[in-house]
Design a protein around this motif. Structure first.
Motif, short mmCIF file in Angstrom:
data_model
loop_
_atom_site.label_atom_id
_atom_site.label_comp_id
_atom_site.label_asym_id
_atom_site.label_seq_id
_atom_site.Cartn_x
_atom_site.Cartn_y
_atom_site.Cartn_z
N GLU A 117 0.84 -1.20 0.00
CA GLU A 117 0.00 0.00 0.00
C GLU A 117 0.87 1.25 0.00
OE1 GLU A 117 -3.37 1.85 2.98
OE2 GLU A 117 -2.78 -0.26 3.19
N CYS A 118 1.88 1.27 0.85
CA CYS A 118 2.75 2.45 0.94
C CYS A 118 3.52 2.67 -0.36
CB CYS A 118 3.71 2.30 2.12
SG CYS A 118 2.91 2.37 3.71
N PHE A 119 4.10 1.62 -0.89
CA PHE A 119 4.88 1.75 -2.12
C PHE A 119 3.97 2.27 -3.23
CE2 PHE A 119 8.23 0.36 0.11
CZ PHE A 119 9.00 -0.71 -0.31
N SER A 120 2.75 1.72 -3.32
CA SER A 120 1.87 2.16 -4.42
C SER A 120 1.38 3.58 -4.15
CB SER A 120 0.69 1.19 -4.59
OG SER A 120 0.08 0.97 -3.35
N ARG A 121 1.54 4.07 -2.92
CA ARG A 121 1.18 5.47 -2.62
C ARG A 121 2.43 6.35 -2.71
NH1 ARG A 121 0.33 7.43 2.18
NH2 ARG A 121 0.83 5.55 3.27
N GLY A 122 3.58 5.69 -3.09
CA GLY A 122 4.78 6.48 -3.32
C GLY A 122 5.46 6.88 -2.03
N THR A 123 5.35 6.07 -0.98
CA THR A 123 6.12 6.38 0.22
C THR A 123 6.85 5.14 0.69
OG1 THR A 123 6.10 7.29 2.43
CG2 THR A 123 4.20 5.96 1.82
N ALA A 124 7.97 5.34 1.35
CA ALA A 124 8.78 4.22 1.81
C ALA A 124 9.64 4.69 2.97
CB ALA A 124 9.67 3.74 0.66
N THR A 125 10.09 3.74 3.77
CA THR A 125 10.99 4.08 4.88
C THR A 125 12.36 3.53 4.58
OG1 THR A 125 9.17 4.06 6.46
CG2 THR A 125 11.38 3.80 7.36
N PHE A 126 13.29 4.43 4.35
CA PHE A 126 14.64 4.02 3.97
C PHE A 126 15.40 3.49 5.18
CE2 PHE A 126 14.40 5.48 -0.30
CZ PHE A 126 13.48 6.52 -0.27
N LEU A 127 16.13 2.40 4.97
CA LEU A 127 16.96 1.80 6.02
C LEU A 127 18.41 2.12 5.66
CD1 LEU A 127 16.85 -0.21 8.52
CD2 LEU A 127 17.40 -2.00 6.86
N ILE A 128 19.03 3.00 6.46
CA ILE A 128 20.42 3.37 6.14
C ILE A 128 21.40 2.60 7.03
CG2 ILE A 128 19.80 5.67 5.27
CD1 ILE A 128 20.72 6.83 7.97
N MET A 129 22.69 2.69 6.67
CA MET A 129 23.78 2.05 7.42
C MET A 129 23.75 0.53 7.32
SD MET A 129 24.43 4.60 10.60
CE MET A 129 22.95 4.69 11.53
N GLY A 130 23.22 0.03 6.15
CA GLY A 130 23.27 -1.41 5.90
C GLY A 130 22.06 -2.14 6.44
N ASN A 131 22.02 -3.47 6.20
CA ASN A 131 20.88 -4.25 6.69
C ASN A 131 21.32 -5.35 7.65
OD1 ASN A 131 22.13 -5.80 4.85
ND2 ASN A 131 20.31 -6.32 3.64
N VAL A 132 22.43 -5.11 8.32
CA VAL A 132 22.90 -6.02 9.38
C VAL A 132 23.01 -5.22 10.68
CG1 VAL A 132 24.75 -7.53 10.18
CG2 VAL A 132 24.13 -7.46 7.74
N CYS A 133 22.33 -5.67 11.72
CA CYS A 133 22.26 -4.91 12.98
C CYS A 133 23.21 -5.51 14.02
CB CYS A 133 20.83 -4.95 13.51
SG CYS A 133 20.60 -3.95 14.98
N THR A 134 23.70 -4.65 14.93
CA THR A 134 24.59 -5.14 16.00
C THR A 134 23.78 -5.67 17.18
OG1 THR A 134 24.66 -2.86 16.82
CG2 THR A 134 26.51 -3.58 15.43
N ARG A 135 22.44 -5.54 17.07
CA ARG A 135 21.60 -6.07 18.14
C ARG A 135 20.73 -7.19 17.56
NH1 ARG A 135 19.82 -0.63 21.62
NH2 ARG A 135 21.94 0.18 21.81
N ASN A 136 19.89 -7.76 18.41
CA ASN A 136 19.06 -8.89 17.96
C ASN A 136 17.75 -8.93 18.73
OD1 ASN A 136 18.26 -11.13 16.67
ND2 ASN A 136 19.61 -12.56 17.79
N CYS A 137 16.91 -7.95 18.47
CA CYS A 137 15.64 -7.84 19.22
C CYS A 137 14.71 -8.99 18.84
CB CYS A 137 14.98 -6.50 18.93
SG CYS A 137 16.02 -5.09 19.36
N GLY A 138 13.97 -9.45 19.81
CA GLY A 138 13.14 -10.64 19.65
C GLY A 138 12.00 -10.50 18.65
N PHE A 139 11.61 -9.27 18.31
CA PHE A 139 10.46 -9.08 17.41
C PHE A 139 10.89 -8.75 15.99
CE2 PHE A 139 11.81 -4.92 18.75
CZ PHE A 139 11.62 -4.12 17.63
#
Ligand code: SF4
Length: 301
Positions: free
Chosen positions: A43-65
């Motif tokens: 829905e968001c993409f087709s409405r032309g909005t998105a949330t950019f994820l910067i600094m790569g897609n590997v996190c130094t943490r590991n949250c349960g959710f």
């Protein structure tokens, strides 16, 4: 548990969505929409909005959710801020949301990279409002100031869940520290002044920063919290002077993630929405599909 009717949603992955994903890949950009398997991305993409994820897609943490990969991240790409800005311009976004994995491996947690991304977007997209959804920078005030002084229209940091469940849900974060992050941001970003916009579908914003900004946070429910604990969290967020609070249903992104304890009925979300307003939070957005950057409707001072 069987998914209740109110959580059944057709995923729109057709033409425009596919094109946007291809464009993001070509530009070497990630979105949290895809990494977090958000049910609203079509829905968001087709409405032309998105949330950019910067600094790569590997996190130094590991949250349960969270379904974002955990491990040793790659070095920052200094060209990324300009590439994000170019994509915002190309997608003609009115409201750009920028988030990141947590980079506890970096001396400033990536605060300068966030500030540069805000700067680059505002440099070439004067009509676009910029929202940042940040990590906690381990509570370092100087890094939170670095991001806030770059002038985001919305500073967002999620508490994600109620105090009692935080150790289970976000094992390297702290509920109280996240409230301090929001209070520090508020002390740097003055409240939104009349006539300045802070969100989606609104007239162009006034020149950056002078007009103040919005402080925002959010949590998921359905992880075992009680309504009383959600109420206490709303009082704490009001205390931290949050302008906007989002509450949405937790959905298990992978088999390895925390189980869903409850599918919260839409009526309860309505109760949380009115409770938050009674407590004094100006803008409450609550619903099964509400996510941190998935908001309907304008926000004004
Ligand atoms: S810090 Fe953020 S990106 Fe990292 S695991 Fe937790 S929620 Fe996911």
């Amino acid at each position: 548990m069987r998914l209740p009717d109110w959580l059944r949603k057709n995923q729109n992955t057709g033409g425009p969505v596919h094109e946007i994903k291809k464009g993001l890949r070509r530009a070497g950009l990630h979105t949290v929409c895809e990494e977090a398997r958000c049910p609203n991305q079509g829905e968001c993409f087709s409405r032309g909005t998105a949330t950019f994820l910067i600094m790569g897609n590997v996190c130094t943490r590991n949250c349960g959710f969270c379904s974002v990969a955990s491990g040793e991240p790659l070095p920052l790409d200094p060209e990324e801020p300009a590439r994000v800005a170019a994509k915002v311009l190309e997608m003609k976004l009115r409201h750009a949301v920028v988030t990141s994995v947590t980079r506890d491996d970096l001396e400033d947690g990536g605060a300068a990279h966030f500030a540069k991304t805000i700067f680059e977007i505002k440099k070439i997209c004067a009509e676009t409002t910029v929202e940042v959804l940040t990590p906690d920078f381990e509570g370092r005030e100087r890094d939170i100031r670095t991001v806030c002084e770059a002038g985001p229209h919305v500073f967002n940091h999620n508490i994600e869940t109620v105090e009692r469940l935080t150790p289970m849900v976000r094992n390297k974060a702290s509920y109280r520290r996240s409230l301090e992050v929001l209070a520090m941001a508020r002390s740097t970003i003055p409240p939104l002044c009349k006539g300045r916009s802070g969100g989606v579908d609104l007239p162009p914003p006034t020149p950056p920063y002078k007009g103040g900004g919005l402080i925002k946070s959010g949590l998921m429910v359905g992880m075992g919290e009680t309504p009383k604990e959600v109420e206490a969290a709303l009082f704490d967020l009001k205390e931290a002077d949050c302008d906007i609070v989002t509450i949405g249903q937790y959905l298990r992104p992978t088999k390895g993630s925390l189980p869903v304890a409850e599918y919260v009925h839409p009526d309860r979300f309505k109760e949380y929405e009115s409770l938050g307003r009674e407590i004094g939070v100006k803008h409450m957005f609550c619903g099964p599909f509400v996510r941190s950057s998935y908001i309907r409707g304008p926000i004004n001072a």
